[in-house]
Write an enzyme that holds these catalytic residues in place. Structure first.
Site, short mmCIF file in Angstrom:
data_model
loop_
_atom_site.label_atom_id
_atom_site.label_comp_id
_atom_site.label_asym_id
_atom_site.label_seq_id
_atom_site.Cartn_x
_atom_site.Cartn_y
_atom_site.Cartn_z
N CYS A 126 4.88 8.32 -2.12
CA CYS A 126 5.69 8.58 -1.07
C CYS A 126 7.01 7.96 -0.74
CB CYS A 126 4.56 8.80 0.10
SG CYS A 126 3.49 7.67 0.41
N HIS A 234 6.76 8.26 6.96
CA HIS A 234 7.22 6.74 6.68
C HIS A 234 8.71 6.61 6.87
CE1 HIS A 234 3.55 6.25 4.62
NE2 HIS A 234 3.73 6.54 3.36
#
Ligand code: 2RA
Length: 330
Positions: A126, A234
């Site tokens: 990710c 994130h």
């Protein structure tokens, strides 16, 4: 078209189902697959109840596609078994990412390298995906020389149990620990395991995967990955040195027109990417653009994306969409 979601009962599995529904991916049959422990449980998708089945039963049905989010060991064992019955596997684990015989795909960058012969396709980590999506338009225009990245990663990257730990701590409840330390009101510079070189596996994924995706092993990359007590996405602080100088207005224009990127850069009005505003979105959000005045040809940027979406589920579904539309698979 028959599609299997392997690891359907996990955080990413649930996100894959949401993305399939939101993007109205057409299929004739959906298989929800999990470990024997979870087989038999029920899950509802688009108002219809499904019974979770075992890996053995899923392979026997030879789906056209199988999107995996079930961990590396499960993928190493079962992805080849699905591929052997003709299934195209898109795997979210790290099992196949650095294999020289398997492709590591971010559709906006290198989907065109895919062929019908690719039966096990790796979805990058990710934290890698959101960085390379944002850097791709700038790489093509200015060339990449060096990247220094520090991440601020959502607890959802570790799974549901980690989110439970954070929420328990926040409510003063003693519960099982996923991390070496408390996570709430803290920052852990420790994602995955430490290696002999002092970096963590997460940090070296960003280095190695980025070079493979860009197919450029000359790029200097160093990474520090940090877990912070948030959900939703994130965040990454990126300092990138280009091979040639850049014009800031051109940088903004390139990002504004880049596939899968949303520029949010108006600090005077408190406009910049944040996990809270990236949550459940499929794009990569970029802001806080500023020239690094300490050295030439270098730009600072702030990149945020929902790690369960573009960082995992959305990227995997986009690969399936590409295979269907461009290669006419299923
Ligand atoms: C994390 N990137 O955030 C890793 C795996 N999802 O924990």
């Amino acid at each position: 078209m028959k599609i299997a979601v392997v690891g359907a009962t996990g955080l990413v599995g649930g996100e894959i189902l949401e993305v399939l529904e939101e993007r109205n991916v057409q299929f004739d049959e959906l298989l929800l697959v999990a470990s024997a422990r979870s087989a038999g449980t029920k899950k509802t998708f688009k108002g219809k109840e499904y019974t979770v089945i075992t890996m053995e039963d899923a392979v026997a049905q030879a789906p056209d596609f199988a999107i995996f989010s079930a961990g590396g060991s499960t993928s190493l064992e079962w992805a080849p078994k699905f591929a052997a019955v003709g299934t195209t596997v898109v795997d979210n684990s790290s099992a196949w990412r650095m294999s020289p015989d398997h492709k590591l795909i971010v559709p906006e960058i290198n989907a065109s390298t895919l062929t019908a012969e690719d039966k096990i396709i790796a979805n990058p980590n990710c934290s890698t995906i959101q960085m390379v999506v944002a850097l791709e338009p700038l790489r093509k225009r200015y060339g990449l020389k060096r990247i220094v990245v520090s991440t601020y990663q959502s607890v959802t990257g570790s799974g549901k149990a980690a989110v439970d730990q954070m929420m328990n701590e926040r409510q003063g409840i003693d519960g099982p620990m996923c991390y070496a330390h408390k996570i709430d009101m803290n920052a852990l510079p420790h994602i995955d395991v430490f290696l002999d070189n002092g970096y963590t596996k997460e940090e070296m994924k960003m280095v190695n995967e980025t070079r493979k995706i860009f197919n450029d092993y000359s790029i200097g990359i160093t990474s520090t990955t940090v877990r912070i007590p948030t959900v939703g996405g994130h965040s990454e602080s990126v300092n990138v040195e280009f091979k040639e100088d850049f014009d800031m207005e051109e940088v903004k224009a390139l990002l504004n027109s880049a596939e899968g990127v949303v520029l949010q850069d108006d600090p005077k009005h408190n406009v910049y990417p944040m996990p809270l505003t990236a949550h459940k979105k499929d794009e990569v959000f970029v802001g806080r653009l500023r020239r690094d005045e300490s050295q030439p040809n270098t730009l600072n940027l702030w990149i945020v994306a929902d790690n369960l979406r573009k960082g995992a589920a959305t990227n995997a579904v986009q690969i399936v969409e590409y295979l269907q539309k461009q290669l006419k698979i299923a």
